[in-house]
Design an enzyme around this catalytic site. Structure first.
Site, mmCIF file in Angstrom:
data_model
loop_
_atom_site.group_PDB
_atom_site.id
_atom_site.type_symbol
_atom_site.label_atom_id
_atom_site.label_comp_id
_atom_site.label_asym_id
_atom_site.label_seq_id
_atom_site.Cartn_x
_atom_site.Cartn_y
_atom_site.Cartn_z
ATOM 1 N N ASP A 413 22.770 10.931 -21.058
ATOM 2 C CA ASP A 413 22.400 12.372 -20.473
ATOM 3 C C ASP A 413 23.484 12.966 -20.020
ATOM 4 O O ASP A 413 24.448 12.232 -19.433
ATOM 5 C CB ASP A 413 21.193 12.016 -19.863
ATOM 6 C CG ASP A 413 20.312 13.233 -19.634
ATOM 7 O OD1 ASP A 413 20.666 14.459 -20.157
ATOM 8 O OD2 ASP A 413 19.019 13.181 -19.157
ATOM 9 N N GLU A 468 9.899 19.084 -21.663
ATOM 10 C CA GLU A 468 10.307 18.750 -20.222
ATOM 11 C C GLU A 468 10.351 20.336 -19.283
ATOM 12 O O GLU A 468 9.796 20.164 -18.269
ATOM 13 C CB GLU A 468 11.611 18.094 -20.051
ATOM 14 C CG GLU A 468 12.878 18.897 -20.615
ATOM 15 C CD GLU A 468 14.046 18.168 -20.227
ATOM 16 O OE1 GLU A 468 14.137 17.099 -19.934
ATOM 17 O OE2 GLU A 468 15.120 19.031 -20.148
#
Length: 662
Positions: A413, A468
Site C-alpha cells: 500500500d 473504504e
C-alpha cells in the site's frame, strides 16, 4: 473471401508529394487508423462514419535534443495479421481471442512506431533500437477532437492545485466528473482510464498498456479541443515520510521523464471504441497488449476471497475476548473463514510496529507464525498488509522470511505515484514475490496496465474509489452512481479491489459515515451483485464476521461465488445508469445487476444458456428496500434457457442470481 490487402491492411500513398499516408483497418473493417508522415507523424481514428480522434501529432523528445517524429524519414514498413487464442485461468475469461492487424513504421534514427487495430479499438507505441542508453525528456501525446464532446473523467483528487507536481502524489481514487472538453480545468490532471462520449452513442475509452520502466500517462486540457499528455519527471531525491513514514516523498525531480535501455518497446497508448456501452466492460485490449507471463509455473497462484478486518474496524461482538489487533481476534476471523470456505484472512495495517517501516518488527499482541499454523490447520491462508517504504527497503529479506513461514501474499500500500522509479518498483516487487511464491495486491496504486498478465501473481489492484471511502465520506459523495460508471471505465483496465460486502446498508437519505460501524450506500442486494459485476480475483469480504453470521443466506452466496471465470460478458447497461453482467465458472452461471438512484425494471434475456432447465437462486430488492436498504428477498425457482428473467431494482438497488442446470 477478402483479398489479402483487404484482410490484412489497406495501405496507400497520398497523391501529395508532401506527405505519405497509410491506413490500417481493424479485422472487421469498421475501425480505421490513418497515419500521415510529413514534417511530423500524425494519426487519426475513425469508426465507420464517426470520427473518433482527429489528426493528432505524436513524438518523443530525447535529452540530447533529437526528436523522434520530427522530420521523420521512413526506412521501411512491415504489416502482419494475428489471429490466435490466449488462454488464462486467472482472468475474467478462460480464452481471449487475440485478433488484430499491425503496421510497423521504421524510421531513420533507430526508432519505430507500431500501430495495431483490433475490433475493440486501436493502439500505438514507439520502439527504440539504439545501442546505448537513452533519456526521454518528454513524449508528445496531443489528442485532437473536432467536436466539443462530453467526457467522463476522474480528476486527481486535489482541489485548486497550483502545480502539476503536487498532483503527481495521489492515490488514483476519485469519483467521475461529467464535463465537455471545453469545460475541463486546465490546472488539473486527469488519470486514466477516462471516456469521451462520441456521436451516435459511441464511446472512446483512453488508457495505456504495458507500462514498464516508464512513467504513467496523465491527460490535461490542451489547446482548443484537445487532450495533452503529462508525465511525472524522474525523481531525483526521495525522502521517507507520509502516512506512518511508509511513503516516498519526492523533493526534487530531474529534467527528463525516463532513463531507458537503448533497445526497448514503450507503453501502448490505448483507444478502446464501443458502439454501445455494454461493450466496454467486455474489452480485453489492456490484457492483450501486455507482455506474456514471465512466471513459468502459475499453478501455485490461488485466487479466492478474503475475510478482511480493517473496514469493519476489528469490530466483533458476542465474543468473550477484547477484539482488536491481537491473536484471539484473528483466530476468530480464521474460524469464520474456515467454516464459510473462504480461502484467506488478511492482517491489515497495525500488525507491524508503527512508524518503523520494518516488517520484521511485529507488535507483541501478534504471533504471526502461530496464526499461520492455526490457519493452515483450518485450510485458511494468511496475507499481510505492508507499506511501500517498508517493502522496498528490505524486499528480498521480507519476502523470503514470510514465505518460509507460510504467508501466501502481501497487500502492498501507499505507493501513490506512477513516475518511472515507482513503476520499476511494481515490477521488482512482482518479480521478487513470484520468486518466493507470494501473491501481491497493490493498493495506493495506479490503474492496471497489464502487469497481472506479465506477473499473474499480481492478483489485484486498487486504483478505485472503493467502499473504504464510505467510512469517512459525506453524503455528497455519490457512490451509487460511481458503481454504475466505474465498470465501464476503470474496470476496462483490469481487476479492482473495491472491497464490497457491507451488511449495513443505507438509502440515500439514511447514509452517514461511521468509521467503526460503516455502512454502504444502496441496498443489500447491491452488495451481493457487486461480487458478480466487479472483476476481482482476490475479493474481500469487508464486513465483520459477527454481522455475516447474522446473515447466513447472503454470506453463503458471497462465500460460494468464484473470483475468476471461464466466460464474462455484459448483457445490458448504460454508463452512469445501470449495468447487467453474466459470468460463468464450470457449469454454473452468475448474473448480476446494479442501478443508480432510479428504480428500474430489468429484463434479462437468458438465451446465452444452453437448452434445458435450470435452478435459479435469486436475491432481489425487497418491496421496502427504498426505505430499509437491507430488505431483500431470496427466491429459488426453475426456468428454461429460452426464458427471460424480470427483476425490479429499487433506488440504489441490485440483484444477483446463481443459475445451475438441473
Amino acid at each position: 473471401m477478402k483479398t489479402l490487402h483487404m484482410l490484412i491492411i489497406s495501405i496507400f500513398l497520398a497523391t501529395s508529394l508532401m506527405a505519405e499516408s497509410y491506413v490500417l483497418e481493424s479485422p472487421d473493417g469498421k475501425l480505421q487508423v490513418k497515419v500521415e508522415i510529413s514534417d511530423n507523424i500524425r494519426f487519426s481514428v475513425n469508426h465507420e462514419q464517426t470520427e473518433v480522434i482527429a489528426l493528432s501529432p505524436i513524438s518523443m523528445t530525447l535529452s540530447d535534443g533529437s526528436v523522434w517524429g520530427q522530420k521523420p524519414k521512413l526506412k521501411s514498413k512491415k504489416t502482419q495479421r494475428i489471429n490466435r487464442i490466449i488462454g488464462s485461468t486467472l482472468y475474467k475469461k478462460r480464452e481471449i481471442p487475440d485478433v488484430y492487424n499491425e503496421l510497423m513504421l521504421n524510421f531513420k534514427g533507430n526508432y519505430s512506431v507500431i500501430f495495431r487495430a483490433y475490433d475493440q479499438g486501436v493502439a500505438y507505441r514507439f520502439a527504440a533500437s539504439e545501442k546505448d542508453s537513452i533519456w526521454i525528456q518528454n513524449e508528445e501525446v496531443n489528442l485532437q477532437f473536432s467536436h466539443d464532446y462530453p467526457m467522463i473523467v476522474p480528476y486527481v483528487r486535489k482541489e485548486n492545485p497550483k502545480t502539476f507536481e503536487e498532483q503527481f502524489f495521489n492515490s488514483f481514487e476519485n469519483t467521475y466528473s461529467h464535463l465537455k472538453l471545453s469545460e475541463l480545468d486546465k490546472k488539473r490532471l486527469m488519470f486514466l482510464p477516462l471516456v469521451v462520449e462520441l456521436d451516435d452513442g459511441k464511446k472512446l475509452c483512453i488508457t495505456e498498456a504495458n507500462l514498464e520502466s516508464y512513467p504513467g500517462l496523465y491527460l490535461n486540457k490542451g489547446e482548443n479541443l484537445s487532450l495533452r499528455g503529462v508525465f511525472a519527471p524522474y525523481p531525483k531525491h526521495v525522502k521517507q515520510g507520509g502516512h506512518n513514514m511508509l511513503q516516498g516523498l519526492v523533493t526534487e525531480r530531474e529534467n527528463y521523464i525516463a532513463k531507458c535501455k537503448g533497445s526497448r518497446n514503450f507503453p501502448w497508448r490505448v483507444f478502446a471504441v464501443s458502439t454501445n456501452d455494454k461493450e466496454l466492460p467486455d474489452n480485453d485490449l489492456v490484457y492483450l497488449l501486455a507482455e506474456s507471463s514471465r512466471v513459468k509455473d502459475t499453478s501455485w497462484i490461488k485466487p479466492g476471497k478474503v475475510a478482511w478486518e480493517w473496514w469493519n474496524d476489528w469490530n466483533l461482538y458476542g465474543v468473550d475476548f477484547k477484539s482488536g489487533i491481537n491473536n484471539p481476534t484473528y483466530k476468530y476471523y480464521i474460524d469464520f473463514a474456515s467454516k464459510q470456505g473462504i480461502e484467506y484472512v488478511i492482517l491489515d495495517e497495525g500488525w507491524a510496529v508503527n512508524k518503523q517501516a520494518d516488517l520484521l518488527q511485529v507488535i507483541p499482541e501478534i504471533n504471526i507464525r502461530e496464526l499461520i499454523n492455526y490457519g493452515k490447520s483450518r485450510n485458511v491462508g494468511i496475507i499481510l498488509w505492508a507499506g511501500y517504504w517498508a517493502v522496498d527497503r528490505d524486499m528480498e529479506n521480507v519476502f523470503k522470511t514470510y514465505s518460509d513461514m507460510g504467508v501466501k501474499g502481501f497487500k502492498v500500500d501507499f505507493m501513490d505515484r506512477d513516475d518511472q522509479a515507482m513503476v520499476d518498483f511494481y515490477y521488482r516487487c512482482a518479480e521478487t514475490a513470484a520468486k518466493y511464491g507470494l501473491m501481491i495486491d497493490f493498493h495506493g496504486a495506479y490503474k492496471p496496465t497489464g502487469l497481472h498478465r506479465t506477473y499473474p501473481n499480481v492478483i489485484n489492484f486498487e486504483g478505485v474509489h472503493g467502499l473504504e471511502q464510505l467510512k469517512w465520506s459525506p453524503s455528497s459523495v455519490d457512490m451509487v452512481t460511481y458503481d454504475v460508471t466505474m465498470p465501464y471505465i476503470r474496470m476496462l483496465a483490469g481487476p479492482l479491489d473495491y472491497t464490497q460486502g457491507a451488511m449495513r446498508n443505507a438509502t440515500k437519505e439514511n447514509y452517514r459515515p461511521i468509521n467503526s460501524e460503516p455502512m454502504s450506500q444502496g441496498t443489500r442486494c447491491r452488495q451481493l451483485a457487486e461480487y458478480v459485476i466487479f472483476e476481482s480475483p482476490l475479493n474481500m469480504l469487508c464486513d465483520s464476521p459477527s454481522n455475516y453470521l447474522r446473515e447466513p443466506e447472503c454470506t453463503r452466496f458471497i462465500a460460494d461465488i468464484p473470483t475468476v471465470w471461464d466466460r464474462t460478458f455484459a448483457l445490458d447497461g448504460k454508463i452512469g445508469k445501470y449495468i447487467v453482467m453474466a459470468r460463468q465458472k464450470n457449469d454454473v452461471w452468475y448474473v448480476g445487476g446494479l442501478t443508480n438512484w432510479e428504480k428500474r425494471e430489468v429484463t434479462v434475456d437468458l438465451s446465452f444458456l444452453d437448452k434445458g432447465y435450470y435452478e435459479v437462486e435469486l436475491f432481489s430488492d425487497g418491496v421496502n428496500a427504498d426505505r430499509a436498504a437491507r430488505d431483500y428477498k431470496r427466491d429459488i425457482f426453475s426456468l428454461s434457457g429460452n426464458q427471460k428473467l424480470s427483476v425490479t431494482l429499487m433506488p440504489g438497488g441490485g440483484f444477483a442470481a446463481k443459475i445451475k442446470k438441473k
